[in-house]
Scaffold this active site. Structure first.
Site, PDB file in Angstrom:
ATOM      1  N   PHE A   1       1.008  -0.724  -0.220  1.00  0.00           N
ATOM      2  CA  PHE A   1      -0.214   0.107   0.095  1.00  0.00           C
ATOM      3  C   PHE A   1       0.720   1.692   0.272  1.00  0.00           C
ATOM      4  CE2 PHE A   1      -4.425   1.042   1.226  1.00  0.00           C
ATOM      5  CZ  PHE A   1      -5.055  -0.508   0.718  1.00  0.00           C
TER       6      PHE A   1
ATOM      7  N   GLN B   1      -7.757  13.835   4.194  1.00  0.00           N
ATOM      8  CA  GLN B   1      -7.474  13.209   3.579  1.00  0.00           C
ATOM      9  C   GLN B   1      -8.128  13.015   2.013  1.00  0.00           C
ATOM     10  OE1 GLN B   1      -6.617   8.670   3.915  1.00  0.00           O
ATOM     11  NE2 GLN B   1      -4.736   9.740   3.779  1.00  0.00           N
TER      12      GLN B   1
ATOM     13  N   HIS C   1      -9.278  10.817  -0.841  1.00  0.00           N
ATOM     14  CA  HIS C   1      -8.439  10.373  -0.943  1.00  0.00           C
ATOM     15  C   HIS C   1      -8.180  10.294  -2.604  1.00  0.00           C
ATOM     16  CE1 HIS C   1      -7.809   6.040  -2.791  1.00  0.00           C
ATOM     17  NE2 HIS C   1      -7.581   5.083  -1.386  1.00  0.00           N
TER      18      HIS C   1
ATOM     19  N   LEU D   1     -14.927   4.579  -3.612  1.00  0.00           N
ATOM     20  CA  LEU D   1     -13.691   4.637  -3.039  1.00  0.00           C
ATOM     21  C   LEU D   1     -13.439   3.544  -4.147  1.00  0.00           C
ATOM     22  CD1 LEU D   1     -11.229   6.404  -1.637  1.00  0.00           C
ATOM     23  CD2 LEU D   1     -11.123   3.768  -0.400  1.00  0.00           C
TER      24      LEU D   1
ATOM     25  N   GLU E   1      -6.758   1.676  -2.780  1.00  0.00           N
ATOM     26  CA  GLU E   1      -5.562   1.884  -2.952  1.00  0.00           C
ATOM     27  C   GLU E   1      -4.852   0.172  -4.022  1.00  0.00           C
ATOM     28  OE1 GLU E   1      -3.998   4.147  -0.155  1.00  0.00           O
ATOM     29  OE2 GLU E   1      -1.847   3.494  -1.122  1.00  0.00           O
TER      30      GLU E   1
ATOM     31  N   ARG F   1      -1.186   9.337  -0.004  1.00  0.00           N
ATOM     32  CA  ARG F   1      -2.475   9.647  -0.893  1.00  0.00           C
ATOM     33  C   ARG F   1      -2.106  11.145  -1.535  1.00  0.00           C
ATOM     34  NH1 ARG F   1      -6.365   6.037   3.051  1.00  0.00           N
ATOM     35  NH2 ARG F   1      -6.260   4.510   1.679  1.00  0.00           N
TER      36      ARG F   1
ATOM     37  N   HIS G   1     -12.517  11.454   2.071  1.00  0.00           N
ATOM     38  CA  HIS G   1     -12.435  10.225   2.344  1.00  0.00           C
ATOM     39  C   HIS G   1     -11.745   9.809   4.308  1.00  0.00           C
ATOM     40  CE1 HIS G   1     -10.905   5.754   1.837  1.00  0.00           C
ATOM     41  NE2 HIS G   1      -9.919   5.767   2.484  1.00  0.00           N
TER      42      HIS G   1
ATOM     43  N   ARG H   1      -2.671  10.041   6.623  1.00  0.00           N
ATOM     44  CA  ARG H   1      -2.566   8.885   7.082  1.00  0.00           C
ATOM     45  C   ARG H   1      -2.679   8.105   6.004  1.00  0.00           C
ATOM     46  NH1 ARG H   1      -6.260   4.118   6.908  1.00  0.00           N
ATOM     47  NH2 ARG H   1      -7.796   5.990   5.682  1.00  0.00           N
TER      48      ARG H   1
HETATM   49  P1  FAD Z   1     -16.835   3.725  11.982  1.00  0.00           P
HETATM   50  O1  FAD Z   1     -17.238   2.840  11.637  1.00  0.00           O
HETATM   51  O2  FAD Z   1     -16.961   4.781  11.129  1.00  0.00           O
HETATM   52  O3  FAD Z   1     -18.136   4.101  13.042  1.00  0.00           O
HETATM   53  C1  FAD Z   1     -18.425   4.589  13.786  1.00  0.00           C
HETATM   54  C2  FAD Z   1     -19.984   4.392  14.218  1.00  0.00           C
HETATM   55  O4  FAD Z   1     -20.357   5.486  15.572  1.00  0.00           O
HETATM   56  C3  FAD Z   1     -21.125   3.531  13.293  1.00  0.00           C
HETATM   57  O5  FAD Z   1     -21.314   2.100  14.493  1.00  0.00           O
HETATM   58  C4  FAD Z   1     -22.252   4.764  13.388  1.00  0.00           C
HETATM   59  O6  FAD Z   1     -23.664   4.223  13.181  1.00  0.00           O
HETATM   60  C5  FAD Z   1     -21.797   5.141  15.196  1.00  0.00           C
HETATM   61  N1  FAD Z   1     -22.390   6.664  15.280  1.00  0.00           N
HETATM   62  C6  FAD Z   1     -21.409   8.305  14.930  1.00  0.00           C
HETATM   63  N2  FAD Z   1     -22.151   9.507  14.947  1.00  0.00           N
HETATM   64  C7  FAD Z   1     -23.324   8.453  15.983  1.00  0.00           C
HETATM   65  C8  FAD Z   1     -24.286   9.241  17.040  1.00  0.00           C
HETATM   66  N3  FAD Z   1     -24.543  10.862  16.832  1.00  0.00           N
HETATM   67  N4  FAD Z   1     -25.114   8.654  18.160  1.00  0.00           N
HETATM   68  C9  FAD Z   1     -24.852   7.294  17.729  1.00  0.00           C
HETATM   69  N5  FAD Z   1     -23.767   6.522  17.401  1.00  0.00           N
HETATM   70  C10 FAD Z   1     -23.042   6.985  16.476  1.00  0.00           C
HETATM   71  N6  FAD Z   1      -9.064   1.939   6.600  1.00  0.00           N
HETATM   72  C11 FAD Z   1      -8.325   1.268   6.657  1.00  0.00           C
HETATM   73  O7  FAD Z   1      -7.011   1.024   7.752  1.00  0.00           O
HETATM   74  N7  FAD Z   1      -7.828  -0.017   5.574  1.00  0.00           N
HETATM   75  C12 FAD Z   1      -8.831   0.211   4.666  1.00  0.00           C
HETATM   76  O8  FAD Z   1      -8.053  -0.665   3.429  1.00  0.00           O
HETATM   77  C13 FAD Z   1      -9.581   0.802   4.372  1.00  0.00           C
HETATM   78  N8  FAD Z   1     -10.685   1.355   3.357  1.00  0.00           N
HETATM   79  C14 FAD Z   1     -11.204   1.730   3.522  1.00  0.00           C
HETATM   80  C15 FAD Z   1     -12.488   1.802   2.288  1.00  0.00           C
HETATM   81  C16 FAD Z   1     -13.572   2.914   2.154  1.00  0.00           C
HETATM   82  C17 FAD Z   1     -14.766   2.943   1.554  1.00  0.00           C
HETATM   83  C18 FAD Z   1     -13.489   3.636   3.533  1.00  0.00           C
HETATM   84  C19 FAD Z   1     -14.636   4.333   3.109  1.00  0.00           C
HETATM   85  C20 FAD Z   1     -12.506   3.798   4.127  1.00  0.00           C
HETATM   86  C21 FAD Z   1     -11.212   3.027   4.603  1.00  0.00           C
HETATM   87  N9  FAD Z   1     -10.611   2.880   5.973  1.00  0.00           N
HETATM   88  C22 FAD Z   1      -9.792   2.196   5.700  1.00  0.00           C
HETATM   89  C23 FAD Z   1     -10.993   3.952   6.839  1.00  0.00           C
HETATM   90  C24 FAD Z   1     -11.492   2.869   8.010  1.00  0.00           C
HETATM   91  O9  FAD Z   1     -12.743   2.017   7.079  1.00  0.00           O
HETATM   92  C25 FAD Z   1     -11.981   3.799   8.928  1.00  0.00           C
HETATM   93  O10 FAD Z   1     -11.034   5.286   9.366  1.00  0.00           O
HETATM   94  C26 FAD Z   1     -12.797   3.183  10.378  1.00  0.00           C
HETATM   95  O11 FAD Z   1     -13.560   2.032   9.471  1.00  0.00           O
HETATM   96  C27 FAD Z   1     -13.305   4.464  10.845  1.00  0.00           C
HETATM   97  O12 FAD Z   1     -13.752   3.234  12.674  1.00  0.00           O
HETATM   98  P2  FAD Z   1     -14.846   4.260  13.220  1.00  0.00           P
HETATM   99  O13 FAD Z   1     -15.156   2.839  14.309  1.00  0.00           O
HETATM  100  O14 FAD Z   1     -13.867   5.305  13.479  1.00  0.00           O
HETATM  101  O15 FAD Z   1     -15.961   4.353  12.582  1.00  0.00           O
END
Ligand code: FAD
Length: 609
Positions: free
Chosen positions: A121, A234, A236, A250, A253, A309, A375, A410
């Site tokens: 990556f 970021q 992407h 998306l 990568e 990125r 992203h 990142r």
């Molecule tokens: P999230 O998974 O966003 O979860 C947030 C949670 O909070 C959800 O359950 C939501 O419902 C809840 N929530 C939000 N606001 C509230 C509220 N007010 N009240 C109650 N609940 C709430 N990263 C990598 O390392 N590798 C990858 O290959 C990669 N691929 C990606 C591909 C895509 C298409 C995208 C968009 C991102 C990718 N990322 C990747 C980044 C990564 O997916 C995210 O940064 C990461 O999943 C965020 O996880 P999190 O647990 O912080 O939050």
């Protein structure tokens, strides 16, 4: 008077993505009673969209890899603005967190000799991303969810938290509402972990799911928690720009990791012309060398399509601005001419099926048209590097909503492992804090009643504005004035727009009942979205340089003065926000040498590997 139900927990986790579930598991393992709240369903968080993999220096594919190389790569990618201690904790612990997932049932792709496979990556010196095809996030969530359910987690699904509750300067719970019924819920908790993910939806073009409205940043800041590095967003480089049915979605990568190349309208692989000085010598300088690398020649350097990125996104912008873009304002990403169709379908199954189904585009036959899409946010709630505690007692943050690990940019794959490393730390620290709270604490009923009245106000305001129209204005203006390229005049204009939107966000009108009412949800979302947008714009105005995910047209180069500064957004007693420049924490000498190693040769001399 409005009624509400009360739920009592030791630790309340807001968010059921990777960070929230890992925090919940850690807190339950410490004996805490844990509740998890999510806007969507268990197993549906934004994390499931993660494709390419999770970075951890397991050394399975290249034994030379170790946490020190990952440490240097992460700091280098982050423009050295990362919190060094978070990076150290993260890079040291990530391999164990990946192995733990495997023990809990995650089925990672394998090397021929049966180890967890790792892929290349951008910005990673070695193949480092443990992956499950291009569905790594789904497997991560499935595994964590199964484990959390086994441990007896209490989940409140389709529930939105609208406000954190405080007592004498300490967080003591949260007020939310059930999206299906409109019923209000009060969660009383000795500690709260915010794991609410990112803020991509404040921009018009984004890869982020509907949940990513940036609630956590605003909820935290509104109770006095500091935010850090909010200027670093970021974009992407490879979001789809065409056809319209897939715009913003998306392209992982992993497509470039598997050999995909970027070309302009003249058919030129323009990334060879865009290798920044600080990466000179580390990337292939000819197509022939890049090809040898792809065939597995270890003496060849990696192709420049795998630069970080921020670098790739800006190079694409340059091609488009200078008239060498694709017909719909992007560039071409071609894997079709590089790998056989069967290989693409096997290695990138989601990419293949998703674009075939949603866009009628066969990526095994045609190139994709791609351009930058919002992203990820590097900044977030400021936390202690060991415990994820914020500056507000009782409040912790982990995952994308927390800041500090990624600095100015990142590296791909560094989020999924961030979630499990720091989710676990946050859950443990929150449970420990909760166990120490033996005295009584109050949830102030007057505070709850005031917030409920505030939340219901759009139902009693027939002359108010349409919340969907406001949302559209906010997202379009952030895209235009605080997007991938910024400039002082536009940023100042955006602050005025936000001041106006802030007033109007408190004057919206909705009709109908509270059950499944998207108008009402939008009316409440927009209040929080305006708050976090203001933090982004203030920090972007203050950083008069270009670095990582922050690019200024009026200050196009990095400035040594800003190389030593983090911007912290603080809430003033009158409710307004201020930006404070803070010096970076001092890095110990032996780590500084690792971080600043010129190349892998110098690094191996320093660490004696
Ligand atoms: P999230 O998974 O966003 O979860 C947030 C949670 O909070 C959800 O359950 C939501 O419902 C809840 N929530 C939000 N606001 C509230 C509220 N007010 N009240 C109650 N609940 C709430 N990263 C990598 O390392 N590798 C990858 O290959 C990669 N691929 C990606 C591909 C895509 C298409 C995208 C968009 C991102 C990718 N990322 C990747 C980044 C990564 O997916 C995210 O940064 C990461 O999943 C965020 O996880 P999190 O647990 O912080 O939050």
């Amino acid at each position: 008077m409005e009624s509400y139900t009360i739920h009592d927990y030791d630790v309340l986790v807001i968010g059921a993505g990777g960070a929230g579930l890992r925090a919940a598991i850690a807190a339950m393992e410490m004996g805490a009673k844990v509740g998890v709240v999510t806007k969507s369903l268990l197993g549906k968080a934004h994390t499931v969209m993660a494709e390419g993999g999770m970075a951890a220096a397991l050394g399975n594919v290249r034994p030379e890899d170790n946490w020190k190389v990952h440490f240097r790569d992460t700091l280098k990618g982050g423009g050295m603005l990362n919190n060094w201690k978070m990076v150290m904790n993260y890079t040291k612990e990530a391999p164990e967190r990946v192995r733990e997932l495997e023990r809990w049932g995650a089925v990672f792709d394998r090397t021929p000799d049966g180890k967890i496979n790792q892929r290349n990556f951008g910005g990673h010196s070695y193949p480092r991303l443990a992956h499950v095809g291009d569905r790594t996030g789904l497997e991560l969530i499935r595994t964590l969810q199964d484990h959390a359910v086994k441990l007896g987690v209490h989940a409140h699904m389709e529930t939105t938290i609208y406000r954190l509750l405080t007592d004498a300067g300490r967080v003591v719970g949260a007020l939310g509402f059930n999206r299906q019924t409109g019923e209000f819920l009060v969660f009383r908790a000795k500690a709260v972990v915010l794991a609410t993910g990112g803020l991509g939806r404040i921009y018009q073009i984004t890869s982020n799911s509907w949940e990513c409205t940036g609630d956590g940043f605003s909820l935290a800041s509104m109770v006095g928690a500091d935010l850090i590095d909010m200027e670093f967003i970021q974009f992407h480089p490879t979001g789809m720009v065409w056809p319209p049915s897939v715009m913003g979605i998306l392209v992982t990568e992993g497509v470039r990791g598997e050999g995909g190349v970027l070309k302009n309208s003249l058919g030129r692989r323009f990334m060879f012309d865009n290798i920044p000085e600080r990466y000179k010598g580390e990337f292939a300088e000819t197509e022939e060398e890049a090809e040898r690398w792809l065939q597995g020649d270890r003496s060849a350097r990696r192709p420049p399509e795998l630069l970080t990125r921020d670098v790739v996104a800006r190079a694409i912008r340059k091609e488009v601005n200078e008239g060498r873009g694709s017909p719909h304002g992007g560039v071409f990403l071609d894997i079709a001419s590089r790998r056989p169709a069967d290989y693409i379908k096997k290695k990138l199954p989601s990419m293949y099926h998703q674009f075939m189904k949603l866009g009628n585009l066969d990526i095994t036959k045609e190139p994709m048209e791609v351009g930058p899409t919002c992203h990820y946010v590097m900044g977030g709630v400021r936390v202690d590097p060991d415990t994820q505690a914020t500056n507000v007692p009782g409040l912790y943050a982990a995952g994308e909503v927390a800041g500090g690990l990624h600095g100015a940019n990142r590296l791909g794959g560094n989020s999924l492992s961030d979630l499990v490393v720091f989710g676990r730390r946050a859950g443990m620290a929150a449970a420990e804090y909760a166990a120490q709270q033996t005295g009584s604490f109050q949830v102030d009923e007057a505070q709850v009643r005031a917030y409920i009245a505030e939340a219901l106000q759009p139902f009693n305001n027939p002359q108010g504005e349409n919340p969907f129209a406001l949302m559209k204005e906010l997202r379009a203006s952030m895209q235009k004035n605080a997007g991938i390229m910024r400039e002082e005049g536009e940023l100042k204009a955006q602050l005025d727009i936000l001041a106006d939107l802030k007033k109007r966000a408190w004057n919206t009108s909705v009709s109908g009942s509270r059950a499944y009412n998207p108008g009402w949800h939008t009316a409440l979302d927009i209040r929080l979205m305006v708050e976090v947008s203001e933090a982004v714009v203030l920090a972007a105005l203050a950083r008069k340089e270009s670095r990582g995910g922050h690019a200024r047209l009026d200050y196009p180069d990095p400035d040594p003065h800003f190389a030593k500064i983090n911007h912290v957004i603080k809430r003033n007693p009158d409710g307004s926000l201020s930006v404070v420049a803070e010096p970076l924490p001092e890095m110990p000498e032996e780590l500084r040498k690792i971080a600043e190693a010129k190349d892998l040769k110098e690094l191996s001399e320093i660490v004696g590997a």
